[in-house]
Every structure is written in structure tokens, then in C-alpha cells.
Design an enzyme around this catalytic site. Structure first.
Site, PDB file in Angstrom:
ATOM      1  N   SER A 557       0.838  -1.193   0.000  1.00 35.22           N
ATOM      2  CA  SER A 557       0.000   0.000   0.000  1.00 35.22           C
ATOM      3  C   SER A 557       0.874   1.244   0.000  1.00 35.22           C
ATOM      4  O   SER A 557       2.027   1.216   0.470  1.00 35.22           O
ATOM      5  CB  SER A 557      -0.900   0.020   1.243  1.00 35.22           C
ATOM      6  OG  SER A 557      -1.550   1.264   1.384  1.00 35.22           O
ATOM      7  N   TYR A 570      -2.721  -0.439  10.456  1.00 29.82           N
ATOM      8  CA  TYR A 570      -2.721  -0.783   9.036  1.00 29.82           C
ATOM      9  C   TYR A 570      -1.402  -0.377   8.376  1.00 29.82           C
ATOM     10  O   TYR A 570      -0.766  -1.163   7.661  1.00 29.82           O
ATOM     11  CB  TYR A 570      -3.892  -0.091   8.344  1.00 29.82           C
ATOM     12  CG  TYR A 570      -4.002  -0.359   6.860  1.00 29.82           C
ATOM     13  CD1 TYR A 570      -4.575  -1.536   6.389  1.00 29.82           C
ATOM     14  CD2 TYR A 570      -3.550   0.575   5.937  1.00 29.82           C
ATOM     15  CE1 TYR A 570      -4.685  -1.780   5.026  1.00 29.82           C
ATOM     16  CE2 TYR A 570      -3.655   0.342   4.568  1.00 29.82           C
ATOM     17  CZ  TYR A 570      -4.222  -0.830   4.116  1.00 29.82           C
ATOM     18  OH  TYR A 570      -4.326  -1.075   2.770  1.00 29.82           O
TER      19      TYR A 570
END
Length: 680
Positions: A557, A570
Site C-alpha cells: 500500500s 494498518y
């Protein structure tokens, strides 16, 4: 009133649907009739016959070759003899009617020269058992009387068509023939009569073998078959090794078969002798090669001993195949094709078959099952006596077969590669699975939600002859090491191994630091950091056993390098994944395994993560309506474009499709341009 074509297709579908009658893509059927010639306006006699490479069970009108009967039969006047027989296939093109339909097959003369309105040429196991029996001529007379006539072995072609036509004319009472070493041909005045005659020959042969055959033609049991769980565990351990060996000359996909007839054959004393004789019917050995590789160790032998012995046997097989080619090749023979086995037989475990794609591998295995049935029938009533090696070579390296191979489309970039995609049931994972399949890969769709995985796999397989040839679904919780191992075993048993892994499974919980619980932290790290580790570890074992290199791609990501708000768990998990890329690229490079990453951002539409609450959380953080979140992400990028799952899938393909063969340890941003996430 039905047309000849409608009758032909109906009969073909019914015959092709029964494996006792013929095998996939085996045999051909035809019908004769009249149609108006669009040039002259006159009624013209035509032959409709299954074209080269078609399958009876799925035959359509476009799969028929259409020829003018007068021109086809006129070829008898210019036939130059068996020494120049191959020229006759090209001559068929001059007999085509209209656009002609499919390419005429080598068996066209058999159908056109016979003076019967409908003709079936089939490869039933019982019929080939008679055709390959040492005393086939006498058995044919004993079983059928004068209703079926024996035709000595002759390579398929124009002369065989002349032979059968002459025999039919000399035996008006006959309904068909047994073709020595090959199969059967039957005929009739109507489509129904032709089909009935074909089935009469097949059922009569079956009944005779059942009534007169020895009960155990393969001899006594010398190898015990392992129970299913142990059998499949050993198969999963051996398959990657076997696939690597079978891919020495060209990458192959595998298929595993442990049906009762295969296991019984491999358990008995006569299987080494019979396997060494090879198959006989041309459709069989063109797919299974001249003979299989047979392991000569018991099922409970230590795994390391089995692997070592398989390597020895493989080297010997390649040497024997090269010698076979050298014995029979002439100055005009095509170059030797791959010397690796297409069939590997392992007593107590089963059969492993290989091909350029899953369908080819599966069909090779199905044909060897047919060959086992043929051997059983022939040995039950006589002894199995296939055509000799020189004739097999003439067909295997026939210029007409070589021309058929040249007509095949070029393989897709990921042909013969096996991909495992985690989180494949939705969003980026589903888009990636679809893209890899579209580029030729066999795909294993792994997801915690079995129904979602099944849906994606079914969509991928919708265009395949069998859906499981293109994709399978497996349930996989990537946080559970045993579940990951089970998913990888399922992939191996389905396709032979794994070459391309996409670590995509993920989730996110958006909270500020002080609201982030230990459970929040652990869950995200378990799924993404630990889950990617477990999947990479398990699949790396398979890849190293195969010795074929491979690709591992992490869907990380932008947040792996960008300090976004309210996202500590995250972002930290994604940073862990990003560093795994670097660590594994350094460690696995010596095995030819490339490890790369993709850093997406703002993939809202179609995303399972966003749909599960992440979208609402991030929208709240940024103070925008959830339905406008994708547009919000796009506005803050340099390109002002929204990122979709398909864009991430495209990056995965670019990394694995062959153009970046010397790239490993790379992270590719797919974020439409987020300057703060530029790598440095």
C-alpha cells in the site's frame, strides 16, 4: 424433416457424450447429402465430416469440413500411392464447398470413399482391445462373424480410405470394420442405422470381453495402494518435483489421477511390462508419448529415496527418448520435440500427466486411462500387441501432425504458469485473478469466504471446456498455517505446483492511536504481515522443489511509506509487508524466484476492504461523504484519476508477464501519483 447436418450433429453429440464410445477429440463422424451449388444453382452431392482437431461431444456446424463428393472421389485418379500419401491432405482443400468450414482431417478419405450415407470412426476401449489383441483377426471373426471385418494396421490416410471402401464393397453384409491397432469404423444408410451399428460393435465387444476374459489380466497385487489421505499427501509432495522434471524442455501444467482403474493397474505385477509396450491407438500415443515413466519403488519408500530415484529414471527416460528419435528419424523428419514424459506412473499413489495447459494435461491422463482399459481387455482375451515402435514414430513425427502444431495460436504470456491469489474473492484480488487467467495462467482463487472464491473461479472458468481447467477456488484463512498449507496442497494437486503468488489478502481498521486496541493491531498484523509470511513460506517450498523459478507479489500500500492519519496498525502492517519484499527478494533470488510489490492507494470501487467499513471510516477522517471517497482520493493525486482494482491487476501482470524478467525487490506505486509516497 431434419437436414443431414442436424442428424450428424445429434449423432455426434450422443456418441461423444459416452466415454465408452470415444474419448475427447477422438474419432470423427460424417454424413452425405445434397445442397444447391450457389454458383451453378444445381444440386450437388456433399460430404460433411468432423474437421481436424474437433470434439464429437461439443461439435458445432462450424467444426465440420464440407467437401464436394465428386471432386473428393475424383482424387482416386491422381492418388500417387502410399509413399506420397501426405500430399492428399492438401488436395482435400481443392474439394471444399463454399468456404469449406473446418480444415479436413486425415480421416476424410475414409468417410468420403465409403459408399454409405453416414459413417462413424470411433476409438472405444473395447473396440481397441480387439484391435490390439495379438490374435485380433481371429477374434474379430469369432465375435462378429461376417458382420464386422478385420482391417490390418495402416497409418490413417487416403490408402486406408481405399482399403475400407474396397472391403465394404466386397462384404455387403458388413456393418463395419475393426482397424488393427487403431479403432473401429461403422456405416449405415441413415444416421440412426449408423449409430446403431457403431453401438452394436462396441457393446458386442464389451459383452465378449466380459463373458470370456480372464478376471485378473494384470496379474497379482504386488503394491498396496495407500489410503486416500496418505496418497494425496504423497502426491502433493511429489507433484512439484515431477512437474519440474517434466518441464525440462518446456514448462508444463500437471493433472493427477487416482481413479480405481489407475490404482488397480499400478498395484499389479504386469503393469511394468504393459506400460513399456506403450499405447497403440494414434489418438492415445500422440497425447501420452510413446511410453510413460514408471516408478519402481513401493509406495511407502522414504520420500527422499523416491525423489532421487525419479531423477534417475527421468534422466534415463530422456536418453531413451533421444535414442528412439535417432533410431527412426530421417533427413526430412521434424526436429525432436521435448524428451520429457507426458505420463508418470507411481504405484500406490496414481498417475501424473503433463501438458502445455491444464486441458492438455488432463486429456493426456484420460487417454492413458483409455489405454489401461484397452490393455485390460486385450490381456483378458489374448495378449496386448500394440503397433510397433517404428509406426508410432511415423505418426508422432508425421509432417501432418507437425503442421497441426504450427497452426496452433501462440501461447499467451502466462501460459503453463500456475497462480495463487489470496483474498481473490473480491476487489483487487478478484481483478488480479481474472487478469492472470486472461493472460493464460491457471488460477487458484483463495479467500476466507469460500462462496466469493467460488464465484470468481466460476466466472474465470466460464469459457473453458471444463471450468476447473482454468481456475479453482480454495478456502483459506491466511492467519492459520495449516489452512495455508492445505490451500497450497490443493493448488498442487489441481495443477502440479505454484509459480506465481499474489499476497493480496487484507483488511483495515481506521482508528487513532489511543483508540487502537491490541486486538485491532493483532488482527491486521495477523492477516497482512503474518499471512503474507505464511503464504510466501509455503509456496516458496513448492517453487524450490519445482526448480522452475517463480514470482511472489505483495499487494502492499501507499501507506507502507506514507504517514497517513489515524492508521497506525494498518500502515505498520503494510510496512512489514513492504520489507518482506526486500528480504525475500534477497533470499530467494538464488532459486530464480523474484519478489516484488505493488503499492496501491484509494482503490474504493469493488474493494472488499472499503465495503467492510474501512470506506466509512476513511470518509469520516477526511470529512467527505462515503460515496464521494473515490473522487476525493482522485482529486488529491497528481494525475487526478481514480485507481481501480484493474489498474492494480495490470501492475501485477507487468511484474510477472516476462518483460521484467530481471527485476526483483521493486515496489510499483499504483496511486495516480501521491508525491508524499514517492519511494526514495
Amino acid at each position: 424433416m431434419t437436414s443431414p447436418v442436424e442428424e450428424l450433429l445429434r449423432r455426434s453429440h450422443e456418441l461423444g457424450a459416452d466415454p465408452r464410445t470415444t474419448n475427447y477429440a477422438g474419432g470423427n463422424t460424417s454424413a452425405k447429402g445434397t445442397a444447391v451449388d450457389p454458383v451453378t444453382g444445381a444440386e450437388t452431392e456433399l460430404l460433411w465430416v468432423k474437421g481436424s482437431g474437433g470434439d464429437l461431444g461439443t461439435l458445432t456446424e462450424s467444426g465440420l469440413a464440407v467437401l464436394r463428393l465428386d471432386r473428393l472421389r475424383a482424387l482416386t485418379g491422381v492418388y500417387p500411392g502410399v509413399e506420397r500419401e501426405d500430399e492428399m491432405v492438401a488436395a482435400f482443400d481443392h474439394c471444399l464447398h463454399g468456404r469449406g468450414g473446418a480444415a479436413p482431417s486425415i480421416d476424410t478419405a475414409m468417410h468420403g470413399l465409403l459408399d454409405a450415407a453416414h459413417v462413424d470412426h470411433l476409438h472405444p476401449d473395447a473396440g481397441i482391445a480387439i484391435a490390439t489383441a495379438a490374435d485380433g483377426p481371429a477374434l474379430t471373426e469369432e465375435i462378429f462373424g461376417d458382420r464386422v471385418v478385420w482391417v490390418p494396421w495402416r497409418r490413417p490416410g487416403f490408402q486406408l480410405g481405399l482399403d475400407i471402401a474396397a472391403i465394404a464393397a466386397a462384404n455387403p453384409q458388413a456393418i463395419g470394420v475393426i482397424l488393427g491397432g487403431h479403432g473401429i469404423t461403422a456405416w449405415g444408410a441413415t444416421s440412426e442405422q449408423c449409430q446403431a451399428n457403431s453401438l452394436e460393435i462396441i457393446r458386442t465387444a464389451e459383452a465378449y470381453i466380459a463373458a470370456h476374459g480372464r478376471p485378473e489380466p494384470f496379474g497379482e497385487v504386488v503394491f498396496e495402494t495407500l489410503p486416500e489421505a496418505g496418497r494425496h499427501a504423497r502426491a502433493a509432495a511429489l507433484f512439484p518435483v515431477l512437474r519440474g522434471l517434466a518441464s525440462t524442455d518446456a514448462p508444463q501444467v500437471g493433472h493427477y489421477t487416482d481413479t480405481p482403474e489407475v490404482l488397480d493397474f499400478l498395484a499389479r505385477a504386469e503393469h511394468p511390462r504393459l506400460a513399456a509396450l506403450g499405447t497403440s491407438c494414434p489418438d492415445h500415443f500422440l497425447r501420452t508419448k510413446v511410453a510413460p515413466l514408471v516408478l519402481d519403488l513401493p509406495p511407502d519408500a522414504p520420500l527422499e529415496d523416491v525423489v532421487a530415484r525419479l531423477r534417475e529414471l527421468h534422466a534415463a527416460y530422456r536418453a531413451d527418448y533421444a535414442a528412439y528419435y535417432a533410431r527412426h528419424a530421417g533427413p526430412d523428419s521434424p526436429p525432436m520435440r521435448g524428451a520429457d514424459p507426458a505420463i508418470v506412473l507411481v504405484p500406490g499413489i496414481g498417475m501424473f500427466s503433463f501438458g502445455r495447459d491444464k486441458q492438455t494435461a488432463r486429456v493426456a491422463g484420460e487417454f492413458y486411462v483409455n489405454a489401461i482399459n484397452v490393455m485390460r481387455g486385450a490381456e483378458a482375451i489374448s495378449s496386448y500387441a500394440p503397433i510397433d515402435e517404428a509406426e508410432k514414430f511415423r505418426i508422432e513425427y508425421w509432417e501432418l501432425e507437425e503442421a497441426k502444431l504450427r497452426r496452433m495460436p501462440a501461447p499467451k504470456p502466462l501460459a503453463a504458469r500456475i497462480a495463487l491469489v489470496t483474498g481473490g474473492g473480491s476487489g483487487i484480488g478478484a481483478a488480479t485473478a481474472r487478469r492472470l487467467a486472461a493472460e493464460g495462467a491457471c488460477v487458484v482463487v483463495a479467500d476466507r469466504d469460500p462462496a466469493a472464491a467460488e464465484k470468481v473461479a466460476a466466472e474465470i472458468g466460464a469459457g473453458a471446456h471444463r471450468a476447473a481447467d482454468a481456475a479453482i477456488a480454495v478456502a483459506a484463512d491466511v492467519t492459520d498455517a495449516e489452512a495455508v498449507a492445505a490451500a497450497v496442497r490443493a493448488a498442487v494437486l489441481a495443477f502440479g505446483g505454484v509459480d506465481l503468488v499474489v499476497n493480496n489478502a487484507g483488511l483495515s481498521i481506521s482508528k487513532p492511536l489511543l483508540e487502537t486496541t491490541e486486538a485491532d493491531w493483532d488482527l491486521q498484523h495477523d492477516v497482512m504481515a503474518k499471512g503474507s509470511f505464511l503464504v510466501s513460506r509455503e509456496t516458496a517450498r513448492v517453487m524450490t522443489a519445482q526448480g522452475m523459478g517463480g514470482d511472489i507479489v505483495y499487494i502492499s500500500s501507499k501507506n507502507a511509506v506514507f504517514a497517513g492519519p489515524n492508521n497506525v496498525a494498518y500502515g505498520a502492517a503494510k510496512a512489514d509487508q513492504a520489507h518482506q519484499v526486500r528480504l525475500l527478494a534477497a533470499e530467494l533470488g538464488e532459486h530464480g524466484i523474484r519478489v516484488n510489490g505493488v503499492n496501491p492507494d484509494g482503490v474504493v470501487r469493488g474493494s472488499g476492504i472499503f465495503a467492510s467499513g474501512w470506506g466509512a471510516q476513511r470518509a469520516a477522517v477526511y470529512g467527505v461523504p462515503e460515496e464521494e471517497l473515490g473522487a476525493f482520493y482522485a482529486r488529491r493525486t497528481l494525475l487526478k484519476r481514480e485507481v481501480l482494482p484493474e489498474h492494480v491487476a495490470a501492475a501485477v501482470f507487468v511484474l510477472t508477464g516476462g518483460q521484467l524478467s530481471h527485476t526483483t525487490g521493486l515496489h510499483v506505486p499504483v496511486d495516480a501519483g501521491v508525491a508524499a509516497a514517492f519511494l526514495r
